[in-house]
Design a protein around this motif. Structure first.
Motif, PDB file in Angstrom:
ATOM      1  N   SER A  76      -2.498 -20.322  -4.618  1.00 55.35           N
ATOM      2  CA  SER A  76      -2.022 -21.696  -4.484  1.00 55.35           C
ATOM      3  C   SER A  76      -0.974 -21.998  -5.538  1.00 55.35           C
ATOM      4  N   PRO A  77       0.143 -22.638  -5.171  1.00 52.76           N
ATOM      5  CA  PRO A  77       1.158 -22.981  -6.161  1.00 52.76           C
ATOM      6  C   PRO A  77       0.736 -24.121  -7.086  1.00 52.76           C
ATOM      7  N   THR A  78      -0.288 -24.885  -6.700  1.00 53.84           N
ATOM      8  CA  THR A  78      -0.711 -26.031  -7.512  1.00 53.84           C
ATOM      9  C   THR A  78      -1.967 -25.746  -8.323  1.00 53.84           C
ATOM     10  N   ASN A  79      -2.800 -24.823  -7.857  1.00 57.43           N
ATOM     11  CA  ASN A  79      -4.028 -24.461  -8.574  1.00 57.43           C
ATOM     12  C   ASN A  79      -4.148 -22.945  -8.583  1.00 57.43           C
ATOM     13  N   PRO A  80      -3.937 -22.290  -9.746  1.00 58.46           N
ATOM     14  CA  PRO A  80      -3.941 -20.817  -9.779  1.00 58.46           C
ATOM     15  C   PRO A  80      -5.273 -20.187  -9.429  1.00 58.46           C
ATOM     16  N   LEU A  81      -6.351 -20.975  -9.308  1.00 60.34           N
ATOM     17  CA  LEU A  81      -7.647 -20.424  -8.934  1.00 60.34           C
ATOM     18  C   LEU A  81      -7.898 -20.493  -7.428  1.00 60.34           C
ATOM     19  N   ASN A  82      -7.104 -21.243  -6.701  1.00 56.31           N
ATOM     20  CA  ASN A  82      -7.293 -21.379  -5.254  1.00 56.31           C
ATOM     21  C   ASN A  82      -6.510 -20.302  -4.509  1.00 56.31           C
ATOM     22  N   LEU A  83      -7.110 -19.802  -3.438  1.00 54.52           N
ATOM     23  CA  LEU A  83      -6.453 -18.842  -2.561  1.00 54.52           C
ATOM     24  C   LEU A  83      -6.149 -19.495  -1.221  1.00 54.52           C
ATOM     25  N   HIS A  84      -5.079 -19.039  -0.578  1.00 49.34           N
ATOM     26  CA  HIS A  84      -4.714 -19.524   0.745  1.00 49.34           C
ATOM     27  C   HIS A  84      -4.686 -18.348   1.718  1.00 49.34           C
ATOM     28  N   THR A  85      -5.135 -18.587   2.947  1.00 49.31           N
ATOM     29  CA  THR A  85      -5.061 -17.583   3.996  1.00 49.31           C
ATOM     30  C   THR A  85      -4.987 -18.291   5.343  1.00 49.31           C
ATOM     31  N   THR A  86      -4.881 -17.506   6.410  1.00 51.82           N
ATOM     32  CA  THR A  86      -4.791 -18.047   7.767  1.00 51.82           C
ATOM     33  C   THR A  86      -5.888 -17.438   8.623  1.00 51.82           C
ATOM     34  N   ILE A  87      -6.552 -18.267   9.436  1.00 52.48           N
ATOM     35  CA  ILE A  87      -7.539 -17.762  10.392  1.00 52.48           C
ATOM     36  C   ILE A  87      -7.060 -18.101  11.801  1.00 52.48           C
ATOM     37  N   SER A  88      -7.221 -17.140  12.692  1.00 54.08           N
ATOM     38  CA  SER A  88      -6.759 -17.297  14.072  1.00 54.08           C
ATOM     39  C   SER A  88      -7.957 -17.542  14.984  1.00 54.08           C
ATOM     40  N   LEU A  89      -7.868 -18.596  15.809  1.00 55.96           N
ATOM     41  CA  LEU A  89      -8.936 -18.962  16.750  1.00 55.96           C
ATOM     42  C   LEU A  89      -8.387 -18.983  18.166  1.00 55.96           C
ATOM     43  N   THR A  90      -9.266 -18.733  19.124  1.00 60.10           N
ATOM     44  CA  THR A  90      -8.878 -18.899  20.524  1.00 60.10           C
ATOM     45  C   THR A  90      -8.993 -20.374  20.896  1.00 60.10           C
ATOM     46  N   LEU A  91      -8.434 -20.730  22.036  1.00 56.53           N
ATOM     47  CA  LEU A  91      -8.523 -22.108  22.504  1.00 56.53           C
ATOM     48  C   LEU A  91      -9.984 -22.507  22.713  1.00 56.53           C
ATOM     49  N   SER A  92     -10.784 -21.588  23.226  1.00 58.20           N
ATOM     50  CA  SER A  92     -12.204 -21.862  23.442  1.00 58.20           C
ATOM     51  C   SER A  92     -12.914 -22.126  22.119  1.00 58.20           C
ATOM     52  N   GLU A  93     -12.619 -21.292  21.083  1.00 58.90           N
ATOM     53  CA  GLU A  93     -13.260 -21.466  19.784  1.00 58.90           C
ATOM     54  C   GLU A  93     -12.849 -22.782  19.125  1.00 58.90           C
ATOM     55  N   SER A  94     -11.605 -23.161  19.303  1.00 55.77           N
ATOM     56  CA  SER A  94     -11.145 -24.393  18.664  1.00 55.77           C
ATOM     57  C   SER A  94     -11.813 -25.626  19.254  1.00 55.77           C
ATOM     58  N   ILE A  95     -12.239 -25.548  20.527  1.00 55.63           N
ATOM     59  CA  ILE A  95     -12.852 -26.707  21.186  1.00 55.63           C
ATOM     60  C   ILE A  95     -14.378 -26.615  21.183  1.00 55.63           C
ATOM     61  N   LEU A  96     -14.897 -25.438  21.486  1.00 57.01           N
ATOM     62  CA  LEU A  96     -16.334 -25.296  21.720  1.00 57.01           C
ATOM     63  C   LEU A  96     -17.103 -24.778  20.520  1.00 57.01           C
ATOM     64  N   GLY A  97     -16.417 -24.437  19.451  1.00 56.75           N
ATOM     65  CA  GLY A  97     -17.096 -23.898  18.288  1.00 56.75           C
ATOM     66  C   GLY A  97     -17.293 -22.394  18.401  1.00 56.75           C
ATOM     67  N   TRP A 116     -11.839 -16.656  -9.723  1.00 55.07           N
ATOM     68  CA  TRP A 116     -12.744 -17.253 -10.690  1.00 55.07           C
ATOM     69  C   TRP A 116     -12.435 -16.709 -12.070  1.00 55.07           C
ATOM     70  N   ARG A 117     -12.715 -17.558 -13.055  1.00 54.07           N
ATOM     71  CA  ARG A 117     -12.487 -17.150 -14.434  1.00 54.07           C
ATOM     72  C   ARG A 117     -13.298 -18.032 -15.369  1.00 54.07           C
ATOM     73  N   LYS A 118     -14.006 -17.384 -16.268  1.00 55.71           N
ATOM     74  CA  LYS A 118     -14.776 -18.073 -17.301  1.00 55.71           C
ATOM     75  C   LYS A 118     -15.707 -19.119 -16.696  1.00 55.71           C
ATOM     76  N   GLY A 119     -16.388 -18.746 -15.624  1.00 58.55           N
ATOM     77  CA  GLY A 119     -17.376 -19.622 -15.012  1.00 58.55           C
ATOM     78  C   GLY A 119     -16.810 -20.619 -14.035  1.00 58.55           C
ATOM     79  N   GLU A 120     -15.503 -20.725 -13.919  1.00 52.81           N
ATOM     80  CA  GLU A 120     -14.903 -21.683 -12.982  1.00 52.81           C
ATOM     81  C   GLU A 120     -14.441 -20.940 -11.738  1.00 52.81           C
ATOM     82  N   ARG A 121     -14.807 -21.460 -10.579  1.00 53.66           N
ATOM     83  CA  ARG A 121     -14.468 -20.824  -9.314  1.00 53.66           C
ATOM     84  C   ARG A 121     -13.503 -21.690  -8.531  1.00 53.66           C
ATOM     85  N   GLY A 122     -12.511 -21.041  -7.938  1.00 50.91           N
ATOM     86  CA  GLY A 122     -11.594 -21.740  -7.059  1.00 50.91           C
ATOM     87  C   GLY A 122     -12.099 -21.716  -5.625  1.00 50.91           C
ATOM     88  N   ASP A 123     -11.334 -22.302  -4.717  1.00 48.74           N
ATOM     89  CA  ASP A 123     -11.706 -22.384  -3.305  1.00 48.74           C
ATOM     90  C   ASP A 123     -10.755 -21.546  -2.467  1.00 48.74           C
TER      91      ASP A 123
END
Length: 439
Positions: A281-302, A345-352
């Motif tokens: 993350s450019p704003t929080n060095p402990l946060n990670l960013h990624t992308t998840i791909s879903l089908t149309l069915s998964e996006s609606i029906l879970g 994570w670092r020194k007990g602090e975890r990012g998202d």
């Protein structure tokens, strides 16, 4: 309160004057009372009295130095305010005075520094630690997340053991530099308005040391360089949770100079290489960013499935609620969802771990294989089609939506017009030339 005011009176300044006022008064009075000006004004061969100019020079030498000025204010001239004695002129002769004012135009080293023959020499520098050596260390995101130890072979400079850093072979020694007369510095002339100023610069011939080893006297091991190259294996520990740009310091493992008090440190600056799936993350060095791909069915029906593999090779499984269950919602392309505590994570602090949703639409083959009956059922299940947009256009044209093909690099509008023109020419060739008809 000052003990004496004589030197202030010589420069015609107040005892509370600033350093700038002292310098300005010195320049003004030196121009007026300089011996060359006096002799030029008189036009005679009678020796010129330099006493006034020497008083001005002595006063400036004392008052321009903060420490000497403080001693003079407290003790007076008899209390050590002068240079080499109460008069303060023991280290100067007339040539020194001329050189100090006219930027060395009369030759010779600076006042009071006559080189080896006159008892002077280069100013001794206090030895300090060598400047750190800086190395860029490329790391992957997996290595920052999990930590690592890397063994590296480094090359570093070390003081030559054959000559102990002198650069000279046995039974020889460096000789005074002839260019700077053993001083280690030269003086350049710089104009400042109507005045000239002497600016000290390091002698390029001896690199400011004041002495130089002749080529025939070079140490056979270092060839006069005074240092040799040393190879060593070092272990660099990248701690778990470190971030790009951080510096790992290995004390005393950098280059060494014969002029330093200790070897320098070795600095490894971490540079992150791009990752195929994750970014920081450019704003929080402990946060990670990624992308998840879903089908149309998964996006609606879970859904309930493994969606990604983390940087430590753990799989992350997501149970997205179905319609009607608590927490259910329709996920659309561009939505951001977060998995708590799965960042760096670092020194007990975890990012998202922040995930951006991409909904993959069904392909043409899937839609074509449904058949008329299923297509009709699908149309009844999906939200209804929209009506025309509101407009007040005078007329309406029927147009087609075609697949857009991006132009090749370097292709401009001229090429597009060229293709259109070629198509028109082809049509004309098929129609043939115009003919004549009989009446």
């Amino acid at each position: 309160m000052v003990r004496e005011t004589k030197l202030y009176e010589v420069l015609e300044v107040e005892v509370t004057c600033t350093d700038g006022e002292i310098k300005k008064a010195y320049r003004r009075l030196s121009l007026i009372h300089h011996p060359d000006r006096q002799s030029g004004a008189s036009g005679s061969s009678t020796p010129v009295d330099n006493s006034k100019f020497q008083e001005i020079q002595n006063a400036y030498e004392t008052l321009s130095d903060p420490e000497r000025r403080a001693r003079y204010d407290r003790f007076g001239e008899g209390g050590g305010g002068g240079r080499g004695g109460p008069g303060g002129m023991d280290d100067f002769d007339e040539e020194d005075l001329m050189g100090a004012f006219f930027g060395g135009a009369f030759g010779g080293p600076p006042p009071g520094r006559r080189g080896p023959a006159g008892g002077g020499g280069p100013r001794q520098r206090q030895k300090t630690q060598t400047q750190p050596s800086k190395v860029e260390l490329k790391v992957t995101l997996e290595e920052l997340y999990n930590g690592k130890e890397a063994t590296m072979e480094i090359q570093r400079a070390r003081t030559c053991g054959g000559c102990q850093g002198s650069g000279a072979r046995a039974k020889t020694k460096p000789r005074p530099c002839t260019k700077c007369q053993g001083q280690g510095i030269l003086y350049a002339i710089r104009g400042v308005g109507p005045f000239v100023q002497r600016v000290p610069v390091e002698c390029p011939e001896c690199e400011g040391k004041g002495s130089k080893v002749r080529a025939q006297d070079w140490c056979k091991k270092c060839h006069g360089v005074r240092t040799t190259t040393d190879k060593k294996r070092v272990v660099v520990t990248v701690e778990r949770g470190m971030t790009a740009g951080e510096v790992i310091i290995l004390r005393g493992e950098g280059d060494e100079s014969p002029d330093s008090s200790a070897p320098g440190d070795l600095h490894f600056k971490l540079k992150l290489t791009p990752h195929a799936s994750f970014t920081v993350s450019p704003t929080n060095p402990l946060n990670l960013h990624t992308t998840i791909s879903l089908t149309l069915s998964e996006s609606i029906l879970g859904f309930d499935r493994l969606v990604l593999v983390h940087l430590d090779r753990r799989g992350l499984r997501v149970n997205q609620p179905k319609p009607g269950e608590r927490g259910w919602r329709v996920l659309k392309t561009g939505d951001l969802v977060v998995i708590k505590g799965e960042g760096l994570w670092r020194k007990g602090e975890r990012g998202d771990l922040v995930c951006k949703v991409e909904v993959e639409m069904p392909g043409a083959d899937w839609a074509a294989g449904l058949g008329p009956q299923k297509l009709e059922q699908l149309a009844n299940l999906l939200p209804p089609k929209r009506a025309d947009i509101e407009h007040n256009a005078m007329e309406t044209d029927e147009v087609d939506l075609e697949e857009y093909v991006a132009p090749k690099p370097g292709a401009g509008p001229q090429q597009g017009r060229g293709r259109a023109r070629a198509a028109m020419d082809s049509d004309e060739e098929q129609e043939g030339p115009p003919g004549c008809q009989q009446q």
